[in-house]
Scaffold this active site. Sequence first.
Site, PDB file in Angstrom:
ATOM      1  N   CYS A  47       0.844  -1.191   0.000  1.00 14.95           N
ATOM      2  CA  CYS A  47       0.000   0.000   0.000  1.00 14.95           C
ATOM      3  C   CYS A  47       0.878   1.240   0.000  1.00 14.95           C
ATOM      4  O   CYS A  47       1.786   1.354   0.827  1.00 14.95           O
ATOM      5  CB  CYS A  47      -0.899  -0.013   1.237  1.00 14.95           C
ATOM      6  N   CYS A  50       0.400   3.119   3.552  1.00 19.35           N
ATOM      7  CA  CYS A  50       0.866   2.630   4.857  1.00 19.35           C
ATOM      8  C   CYS A  50       1.902   1.527   4.773  1.00 19.35           C
ATOM      9  O   CYS A  50       2.426   1.103   5.799  1.00 19.35           O
ATOM     10  CB  CYS A  50      -0.324   2.152   5.691  1.00 19.35           C
ATOM     11  N   CYS A  96      -7.501  -0.712   1.588  1.00 23.65           N
ATOM     12  CA  CYS A  96      -6.480  -1.235   2.492  1.00 23.65           C
ATOM     13  C   CYS A  96      -7.057  -1.217   3.897  1.00 23.65           C
ATOM     14  O   CYS A  96      -7.510  -0.179   4.367  1.00 23.65           O
ATOM     15  CB  CYS A  96      -5.232  -0.370   2.418  1.00 23.65           C
ATOM     16  N   CYS A 119      -8.684  -4.817  -9.690  1.00 23.99           N
ATOM     17  CA  CYS A 119      -8.278  -3.747 -10.604  1.00 23.99           C
ATOM     18  C   CYS A 119      -7.809  -2.588  -9.727  1.00 23.99           C
ATOM     19  O   CYS A 119      -8.624  -1.909  -9.098  1.00 23.99           O
ATOM     20  CB  CYS A 119      -9.488  -3.365 -11.450  1.00 23.99           C
TER      21      CYS A 119
END
Length: 136
Positions: A47, A50, A96, A119
Amino acid sequence: MERIEKSEQEWRLALTPQQYAILREAGTEPPFTGAYTYNKERGAYRCAGCGAELFSSQAKFDSGSGWPSFSEPEIAEALELREDRSHNMVRTEVRCRRCGGHLGHVFDDGPAPTGKRFCINSAALSFCAAQDQGAD
Ligand code: FE
């Protein structure tokens, strides 16, 4: 899992304007523009907000959509799926779980055996190439 909480001001300082627009405002990068659409290197996709590990290059496939596409997450619990009824469509949004950042959407037209197509916006990801060059 420990969740990351930041104020919108803190996110603005931590992210690029494009990352902010996607991760925090559920934006979408134009197709075929992202850094990872055609990336075929081995490694992990984390991510961009983070650092949580989300996807592996082993699940990446060329969907032709113009966005990085994955048949499954590396760690299912790292993702949070939500119904998204924006833009006169019913889609499943992918976030996330650790930071709540918007990543993209998941569709049911992916390859076997999962049949899933995650996607995901390149700008929501940070790619870390595998260090070893050995077998998977
Ligand atoms: Fe995150």
